[in-house]
Motif scaffolding. Sequence first.
Motif, PDB file in Angstrom:
ATOM      1  N   SER A 367     -32.782 -74.589  13.495  1.00  0.00           N
ATOM      2  CA  SER A 367     -33.518 -73.605  14.273  1.00  0.00           C
ATOM      3  C   SER A 367     -34.084 -74.228  15.533  1.00  0.00           C
ATOM      4  CB  SER A 367     -34.643 -72.987  13.445  1.00  0.00           C
ATOM      5  OG  SER A 367     -35.108 -71.816  14.081  1.00  0.00           O
ATOM      6  N   THR A 368     -33.187 -74.723  16.342  1.00  0.00           N
ATOM      7  CA  THR A 368     -33.529 -75.356  17.607  1.00  0.00           C
ATOM      8  C   THR A 368     -32.756 -74.648  18.697  1.00  0.00           C
ATOM      9  OG1 THR A 368     -33.763 -77.462  16.470  1.00  0.00           O
ATOM     10  CG2 THR A 368     -33.537 -77.556  18.857  1.00  0.00           C
ATOM     11  N   THR A 369     -33.311 -74.595  19.898  1.00  0.00           N
ATOM     12  CA  THR A 369     -32.557 -74.032  21.003  1.00  0.00           C
ATOM     13  C   THR A 369     -32.927 -74.774  22.283  1.00  0.00           C
ATOM     14  OG1 THR A 369     -31.896 -71.965  22.094  1.00  0.00           O
ATOM     15  CG2 THR A 369     -34.239 -72.224  21.571  1.00  0.00           C
ATOM     16  N   HIS A 370     -31.965 -74.837  23.184  1.00  0.00           N
ATOM     17  CA  HIS A 370     -32.168 -75.533  24.459  1.00  0.00           C
ATOM     18  C   HIS A 370     -31.917 -74.572  25.604  1.00  0.00           C
ATOM     19  CE1 HIS A 370     -32.139 -78.688  27.499  1.00  0.00           C
ATOM     20  NE2 HIS A 370     -31.155 -77.991  28.048  1.00  0.00           N
ATOM     21  N   PHE A 371     -32.700 -74.712  26.682  1.00  0.00           N
ATOM     22  CA  PHE A 371     -32.402 -73.968  27.893  1.00  0.00           C
ATOM     23  C   PHE A 371     -32.675 -74.831  29.117  1.00  0.00           C
ATOM     24  CE2 PHE A 371     -36.760 -72.704  26.714  1.00  0.00           C
ATOM     25  CZ  PHE A 371     -37.472 -72.919  27.883  1.00  0.00           C
ATOM     26  N   SER A 372     -31.987 -74.494  30.195  1.00  0.00           N
ATOM     27  CA  SER A 372     -32.091 -75.233  31.456  1.00  0.00           C
ATOM     28  C   SER A 372     -32.445 -74.264  32.579  1.00  0.00           C
ATOM     29  CB  SER A 372     -30.757 -75.923  31.780  1.00  0.00           C
ATOM     30  OG  SER A 372     -30.372 -76.813  30.752  1.00  0.00           O
ATOM     31  N   THR A 442     -33.211 -83.671  22.659  1.00  0.00           N
ATOM     32  CA  THR A 442     -32.795 -84.494  23.798  1.00  0.00           C
ATOM     33  C   THR A 442     -32.574 -83.658  25.050  1.00  0.00           C
ATOM     34  OG1 THR A 442     -31.603 -85.844  22.157  1.00  0.00           O
ATOM     35  CG2 THR A 442     -31.262 -86.398  24.471  1.00  0.00           C
ATOM     36  N   PRO A 443     -33.613 -83.000  25.571  1.00  0.00           N
ATOM     37  CA  PRO A 443     -33.438 -82.363  26.878  1.00  0.00           C
ATOM     38  C   PRO A 443     -33.267 -83.448  27.938  1.00  0.00           C
ATOM     39  CG  PRO A 443     -35.747 -82.301  26.209  1.00  0.00           C
ATOM     40  CD  PRO A 443     -34.971 -82.836  25.043  1.00  0.00           C
ATOM     41  N   VAL A 444     -32.216 -83.351  28.716  1.00  0.00           N
ATOM     42  CA  VAL A 444     -31.842 -84.404  29.653  1.00  0.00           C
ATOM     43  C   VAL A 444     -31.856 -83.875  31.082  1.00  0.00           C
ATOM     44  CG1 VAL A 444     -29.944 -85.913  30.416  1.00  0.00           C
ATOM     45  CG2 VAL A 444     -30.441 -85.652  27.978  1.00  0.00           C
ATOM     46  N   ILE A 445     -32.355 -84.696  31.987  1.00  0.00           N
ATOM     47  CA  ILE A 445     -32.224 -84.452  33.422  1.00  0.00           C
ATOM     48  C   ILE A 445     -31.548 -85.674  34.041  1.00  0.00           C
ATOM     49  CG2 ILE A 445     -33.447 -84.156  35.617  1.00  0.00           C
ATOM     50  CD1 ILE A 445     -35.593 -82.593  34.124  1.00  0.00           C
ATOM     51  N   VAL A 446     -30.479 -85.430  34.778  1.00  0.00           N
ATOM     52  CA  VAL A 446     -29.786 -86.502  35.496  1.00  0.00           C
ATOM     53  C   VAL A 446     -29.999 -86.291  36.992  1.00  0.00           C
ATOM     54  CG1 VAL A 446     -27.581 -87.638  35.940  1.00  0.00           C
ATOM     55  CG2 VAL A 446     -28.037 -86.650  33.680  1.00  0.00           C
ATOM     56  N   ARG A 447     -30.391 -87.371  37.671  1.00  0.00           N
ATOM     57  CA  ARG A 447     -30.593 -87.297  39.124  1.00  0.00           C
ATOM     58  C   ARG A 447     -29.785 -88.390  39.826  1.00  0.00           C
ATOM     59  NH1 ARG A 447     -36.711 -85.717  40.903  1.00  0.00           N
ATOM     60  NH2 ARG A 447     -37.269 -87.841  40.380  1.00  0.00           N
ATOM     61  N   LEU A 454     -27.606 -82.754  36.944  1.00  0.00           N
ATOM     62  CA  LEU A 454     -27.199 -82.195  35.661  1.00  0.00           C
ATOM     63  C   LEU A 454     -28.429 -81.996  34.769  1.00  0.00           C
ATOM     64  CD1 LEU A 454     -24.898 -81.424  33.637  1.00  0.00           C
ATOM     65  CD2 LEU A 454     -24.933 -83.820  32.895  1.00  0.00           C
ATOM     66  N   LEU A 455     -28.510 -80.827  34.145  1.00  0.00           N
ATOM     67  CA  LEU A 455     -29.518 -80.537  33.121  1.00  0.00           C
ATOM     68  C   LEU A 455     -28.761 -80.134  31.865  1.00  0.00           C
ATOM     69  CD1 LEU A 455     -31.817 -78.099  35.178  1.00  0.00           C
ATOM     70  CD2 LEU A 455     -31.830 -80.584  35.203  1.00  0.00           C
ATOM     71  N   THR A 456     -29.098 -80.749  30.735  1.00  0.00           N
ATOM     72  CA  THR A 456     -28.404 -80.397  29.503  1.00  0.00           C
ATOM     73  C   THR A 456     -29.285 -80.706  28.301  1.00  0.00           C
ATOM     74  OG1 THR A 456     -26.280 -80.523  28.345  1.00  0.00           O
ATOM     75  CG2 THR A 456     -27.208 -82.618  29.135  1.00  0.00           C
ATOM     76  N   HIS A 531     -26.458 -75.499  26.654  1.00  0.00           N
ATOM     77  CA  HIS A 531     -26.578 -74.647  27.843  1.00  0.00           C
ATOM     78  C   HIS A 531     -27.039 -75.510  29.024  1.00  0.00           C
ATOM     79  CE1 HIS A 531     -25.749 -71.186  25.443  1.00  0.00           C
ATOM     80  NE2 HIS A 531     -26.798 -71.399  24.656  1.00  0.00           N
ATOM     81  N   SER A 532     -26.162 -75.671  30.011  1.00  0.00           N
ATOM     82  CA  SER A 532     -26.329 -76.712  31.027  1.00  0.00           C
ATOM     83  C   SER A 532     -26.246 -76.158  32.440  1.00  0.00           C
ATOM     84  CB  SER A 532     -25.239 -77.792  30.850  1.00  0.00           C
ATOM     85  OG  SER A 532     -25.248 -78.305  29.533  1.00  0.00           O
ATOM     86  N   ILE A 533     -26.792 -76.934  33.369  1.00  0.00           N
ATOM     87  CA  ILE A 533     -26.692 -76.625  34.795  1.00  0.00           C
ATOM     88  C   ILE A 533     -26.205 -77.859  35.530  1.00  0.00           C
ATOM     89  CG2 ILE A 533     -27.952 -75.999  36.905  1.00  0.00           C
ATOM     90  CD1 ILE A 533     -29.947 -74.463  35.156  1.00  0.00           C
ATOM     91  N   ARG A 534     -25.212 -77.677  36.371  1.00  0.00           N
ATOM     92  CA  ARG A 534     -24.712 -78.728  37.261  1.00  0.00           C
ATOM     93  C   ARG A 534     -25.020 -78.315  38.693  1.00  0.00           C
ATOM     94  NH1 ARG A 534     -23.200 -83.238  39.586  1.00  0.00           N
ATOM     95  NH2 ARG A 534     -21.016 -83.884  39.594  1.00  0.00           N
ATOM     96  N   VAL A 535     -25.506 -79.248  39.477  1.00  0.00           N
ATOM     97  CA  VAL A 535     -25.692 -79.005  40.904  1.00  0.00           C
ATOM     98  C   VAL A 535     -24.479 -79.573  41.612  1.00  0.00           C
ATOM     99  CG1 VAL A 535     -27.156 -79.353  42.914  1.00  0.00           C
ATOM    100  CG2 VAL A 535     -28.198 -79.147  40.647  1.00  0.00           C
TER     101      VAL A 535
END
Length: 557
Positions: A367-372, A442-447, A454-456, A531-535
């Motif tokens: 019962s976990t969920t991730h959003f970006s 493991t919410p991740v932010i890549v810069r 990248l957010l994932t 659920h991810s976002i790429r710039v």
Amino acid sequence: MRLAPVLLLLLVAIPGAAQPPAPRVATEATNGMVVCVSPPAADVGVAILKKGGNAVDAAVAVALAMAVTWPEAGNLGGGGFMMIAPPGQAPTCVEYRETAPAAAGPKLFADGTVSAFSHKASGVPGTVRGLGLAHKKYGKLPWKDVVMPAVELAEKGFTVTDGLSWSIGWVLASPTTTNAEFHRVYDKPGGGYWRPGDTMKLPDLGRTLRLIAEKGADEFYTGDPADKLAAEMKAGNGIMTKDDIAKYQAKERTPVTTNYRGYDVYGPPPPSSGGVGICLMLNVLENFDLKKQGRWSAATNHQIVETMKRSYADRARHLGDPDFTTIPPHLTTKAYAKKLAATIDMKAATPSEKVAPEIPLAGEGDSTTHFSVIDKDGLAVSNTYTLEHSFGSRVVVKGSGYILNNEMTDFNPVPGVTTKSGQIGTPANLVAPGKRMLSSQTPVIVRKDGKPVLLTGSPGGRTIINTSLCVVLNVLEFDMPVQEAVDAPRWHHQWFPDVARFEGFSTHPALVQELTNLGHRVSPGRQGDAHSIRVDPVTGRFLGAADRRIEGAAKGY
């Protein structure tokens, strides 16, 4: 934090659904993007951005909306981690993991008599104070403005989606769902099953959210909602008290970070094992030329699996609540990673018993969920939060309308007992009063050059770290477009049991055979939605990828 059972239902109940749904197409936008499992919550997030809110405002609104529209994991009664990367500033982590009540002791679960679906399995909820802390420090709109969309969804009703109809149908039929208040709140009025297109109203939850909107996040911990939670605990023979509730505090912590081939990768610090785990693994894998070997070569995937195995052994050795456990600083150093890389035999799998021989051997929920979320100014938010199992403890707080977590089951259950089946009993994560249980979130932010690329993140229990690793590798190492990176099959190895689980078991038979020949035990597996976002590095446009493994939406403007 295991894989949602709704996914399994979808696979067996839909004709021809032996494989995951067809790949989706990434959504493009320039002003803002929200990617999450709940389409109504994604709409809420985009509306907040359009109203002039920033990514933190939108993230808080999405999290509260999902407490209404995705009760399997969206929550007021759970906890999580929010990674925030303000433009021109160092990223930070708002940690709102649950804590053990003062009456909890290390042998709470040792004799097996405390059910995961009972009041005693609930830690003190952290979500509301965590969201309040994030908004107070980094939000832009008034607090009430970001809470009221969730209030309106609960009070006026919202449309039941395909995913929610399956999810709620599954839990209502489960023999573990015995709480009368849960059924009163979530049973369909008039009887029968919830169907896509039905309207669901949650008036008690709406009243609780309205109190939070009007009086602030602290109301949940010191006002009427706290009284109702304390009463629920007393009625259900729980151990959480009103004093436990009032004393809960969310914390802002410094993320764990490493540089991988020129990219700065940030993850949550302990009590999450996610940041340490993903940084340790990236540091190890940087010692190999994965791109030259190829994404689906035996060498690359052998190295990935062996790295996972070693990382999860260190997770068991060392990681827990940093307020109770000293975390060795060497775990995320390049020098330590180089030593670990040197222990990988390129011609054979290392048995798990030999990876950590000093840990004696005896014969996490979905019962976990991730959003970006990202806004037009480049403020990035990567958030993962959880109830532990699907719908947590399956207990609804009477009169308040929200579901309690069963996060106490994330502590090591039996002191000193670590088994080959995967039960861990090492000291770092044993139950203690006020302690935060170890998490894999493991919410991740890549810069790169200070800008988000990248957010994932993902649900999936102990698979979470490896899911995030695979998405990060697919983008940074193998230059995959973000939707392809999210949809690609993933590996998982967690040290014990000594099995490599592979989503591509049936689609990559030659690779499976090659790894089997190296001594790996390979089995089919399925992991959570990322659920991810790429710039886009050229245009700067936001590319939102909703994972095909589950219902979800990528929405922007």
